[in-house]
Design a protein around this motif. Structure first.
Motif, PDB file in Angstrom:
ATOM      1  N   LEU A  83      57.197  47.659  42.170  1.00 32.55           N
ATOM      2  CA  LEU A  83      55.753  47.709  42.291  1.00 32.55           C
ATOM      3  C   LEU A  83      55.346  47.796  43.753  1.00 32.55           C
ATOM      4  O   LEU A  83      56.078  47.380  44.648  1.00 32.55           O
ATOM      5  N   LYS A  84      54.174  48.331  43.982  1.00 36.86           N
ATOM      6  CA  LYS A  84      53.657  48.422  45.334  1.00 36.86           C
ATOM      7  C   LYS A  84      53.267  47.032  45.823  1.00 36.86           C
ATOM      8  O   LYS A  84      52.643  46.262  45.088  1.00 36.86           O
ATOM      9  N   PRO A  85      53.608  46.667  47.034  1.00 34.49           N
ATOM     10  CA  PRO A  85      53.284  45.323  47.528  1.00 34.49           C
ATOM     11  C   PRO A  85      51.797  45.154  47.752  1.00 34.49           C
ATOM     12  O   PRO A  85      51.077  46.090  48.103  1.00 34.49           O
ATOM     13  N   ASP A  87      49.203  43.060  50.011  1.00 36.10           N
ATOM     14  CA  ASP A  87      49.177  42.257  51.237  1.00 36.10           C
ATOM     15  C   ASP A  87      48.492  40.923  51.015  1.00 36.10           C
ATOM     16  O   ASP A  87      48.862  39.914  51.631  1.00 36.10           O
ATOM     17  N   GLU A  88      47.462  40.884  50.140  1.00 43.62           N
ATOM     18  CA  GLU A  88      46.729  39.636  49.928  1.00 43.62           C
ATOM     19  C   GLU A  88      47.593  38.571  49.255  1.00 43.62           C
ATOM     20  O   GLU A  88      47.321  37.377  49.373  1.00 43.62           O
ATOM     21  N   MET A  89      48.632  38.991  48.543  1.00 44.13           N
ATOM     22  CA  MET A  89      49.469  38.041  47.811  1.00 44.13           C
ATOM     23  C   MET A  89      50.740  37.685  48.579  1.00 44.13           C
ATOM     24  O   MET A  89      51.524  36.861  48.096  1.00 44.13           O
ATOM     25  N   GLU A  90      50.963  38.294  49.723  1.00 43.75           N
ATOM     26  CA  GLU A  90      52.151  37.987  50.504  1.00 43.75           C
ATOM     27  C   GLU A  90      51.887  36.787  51.411  1.00 43.75           C
ATOM     28  O   GLU A  90      50.794  36.633  51.969  1.00 43.75           O
ATOM     29  N   VAL A  91      52.882  35.944  51.539  1.00 43.43           N
ATOM     30  CA  VAL A  91      52.775  34.752  52.374  1.00 43.43           C
ATOM     31  C   VAL A  91      53.046  35.144  53.820  1.00 43.43           C
ATOM     32  O   VAL A  91      53.966  35.918  54.109  1.00 43.43           O
ATOM     33  N   SER A  92      52.222  34.625  54.723  1.00 48.00           N
ATOM     34  CA  SER A  92      52.403  34.948  56.132  1.00 48.00           C
ATOM     35  C   SER A  92      53.704  34.331  56.662  1.00 48.00           C
ATOM     36  O   SER A  92      54.213  33.335  56.135  1.00 48.00           O
ATOM     37  N   LEU A  93      54.213  34.906  57.724  1.00 43.66           N
ATOM     38  CA  LEU A  93      55.473  34.443  58.302  1.00 43.66           C
ATOM     39  C   LEU A  93      55.328  33.055  58.930  1.00 43.66           C
ATOM     40  O   LEU A  93      56.302  32.289  58.979  1.00 43.66           O
ATOM     41  N   ASP A  94      54.130  32.721  59.407  1.00 44.60           N
ATOM     42  CA  ASP A  94      53.933  31.390  59.996  1.00 44.60           C
ATOM     43  C   ASP A  94      54.124  30.293  58.960  1.00 44.60           C
ATOM     44  O   ASP A  94      54.749  29.258  59.229  1.00 44.60           O
ATOM     45  N   ASP A 197      37.313  52.141  55.610  1.00 41.46           N
ATOM     46  CA  ASP A 197      38.349  51.947  54.589  1.00 41.46           C
ATOM     47  C   ASP A 197      39.681  51.730  55.291  1.00 41.46           C
ATOM     48  O   ASP A 197      40.219  52.634  55.937  1.00 41.46           O
ATOM     49  N   VAL A 198      40.215  50.514  55.176  1.00 36.02           N
ATOM     50  CA  VAL A 198      41.495  50.179  55.806  1.00 36.02           C
ATOM     51  C   VAL A 198      42.597  50.004  54.776  1.00 36.02           C
ATOM     52  O   VAL A 198      43.659  49.487  55.102  1.00 36.02           O
ATOM     53  N   SER A 199      42.323  50.410  53.535  1.00 40.08           N
ATOM     54  CA  SER A 199      43.345  50.266  52.508  1.00 40.08           C
ATOM     55  C   SER A 199      44.489  51.218  52.787  1.00 40.08           C
ATOM     56  O   SER A 199      44.303  52.339  53.241  1.00 40.08           O
ATOM     57  N   LYS A 200      45.693  50.750  52.493  1.00 38.47           N
ATOM     58  CA  LYS A 200      46.890  51.549  52.732  1.00 38.47           C
ATOM     59  C   LYS A 200      47.060  52.595  51.643  1.00 38.47           C
ATOM     60  O   LYS A 200      46.683  52.389  50.501  1.00 38.47           O
ATOM     61  N   LYS A 201      47.597  53.730  52.049  1.00 34.92           N
ATOM     62  CA  LYS A 201      47.863  54.818  51.120  1.00 34.92           C
ATOM     63  C   LYS A 201      49.350  54.826  50.796  1.00 34.92           C
ATOM     64  O   LYS A 201      50.202  54.835  51.667  1.00 34.92           O
ATOM     65  N   TRP A 202      49.637  54.796  49.507  1.00 32.64           N
ATOM     66  CA  TRP A 202      51.033  54.790  49.062  1.00 32.64           C
ATOM     67  C   TRP A 202      51.306  56.127  48.399  1.00 32.64           C
ATOM     68  O   TRP A 202      50.699  56.493  47.409  1.00 32.64           O
ATOM     69  N   ASP A 203      52.234  56.884  48.984  1.00 32.73           N
ATOM     70  CA  ASP A 203      52.600  58.180  48.434  1.00 32.73           C
ATOM     71  C   ASP A 203      53.807  57.998  47.533  1.00 32.73           C
ATOM     72  O   ASP A 203      54.809  57.373  47.893  1.00 32.73           O
ATOM     73  N   ASN A 204      53.714  58.569  46.348  1.00 33.78           N
ATOM     74  CA  ASN A 204      54.824  58.445  45.416  1.00 33.78           C
ATOM     75  C   ASN A 204      55.909  59.443  45.762  1.00 33.78           C
ATOM     76  O   ASN A 204      55.679  60.494  46.261  1.00 33.78           O
TER      77      ASN A 204
END
Length: 204
Positions: A83-85, A87-94, A197-204
């Protein structure tokens, strides 16, 4: 006489044109126009003999090549199911670095405390079940009373019954204004603002 016969043999060689004599030599011309010129090398190399390869070795090579291609296909299929990642659900490195500091040690409960908590949880479960059953019974009583009232109304007047079961359309566009955290500013024109619009574009 001997010298004359030898001269006659050499005279025959001199009559032959030089162009017909093919020598495996390299000629150099020193004329003024051509300067130095070297003819092509006329050396030759014997053809390499074809090595006879065992058919079993050829079959093994083709089998290894086929397995390698199948492995690459499986790897591509496995990556395609990822699945495409988000960002809002990823835990920060800190936070990941501070995981050891944030982790609390497990509490060791005494047997009496564990028993008391288990009894409290069971009592809370019984209370919530009784509350749920009471709500269901109250809803059943209200619906039964409504049904009896509509039956009595139908016996009195069918027109009143039809009007009673019709939905109130004035309740559908429902709007309500309540208190807000800050009072609105009078005559305030809200700016449109700029949207980027800062959303990332995911190319298949």
């Amino acid at each position: 006489m001997l010298n004359l016969s030898i001269l006659r043999q050499f005279s025959r060689l001199s009559i032959c044109p030089l162009a017909k004599i093919q020598l495996n030599t390299r000629n150099v011309s020193t004329t003024a126009a051509l300067q130095f010129k070297i003819t092509d090398q006329l050396w030759a190399e014997p053809m390499k003999k074809k090595k006879k390869v065992d058919p079993a070795i050829i079959k093994a090579r083709e089998e290894r090549r086929r397995k390698k291609i199948e492995k690459q296909i499986r790897r591509l299929e496995k990556n395609a199911r990822q699945l495409k990642p988000i960002d809002e659900m990823e835990v920060s490195l800190d936070i990941i670095d501070q995981l050891g500091k944030r982790k609390r040690p497990t509490m060791q409960l005494s047997p009496a405390e564990a028993e008391a908590r288990a009894l409290l949880e069971k009592e809370w479960t019984r209370y919530k079940r009784e509350e749920y059953m009471a709500n269901i019974a109250q809803i059943d009583r209200i619906m039964a009373s409504q049904r009896r009232a509509l039956d009595k109304l139908y016996e009195e007047s069918e027109e009143l019954y039809d009007e009673a079961i019709m939905p109130d359309l004035q309740l559908i566009p429902y709007s309500i204004n309540g208190p807000v955290a800050t009072p609105p500013i009078k005559n305030y024109n809200s700016p449109d603002g700029d949207y980027i619009d800062v959303s990332k574009k995911w190319d298949n």
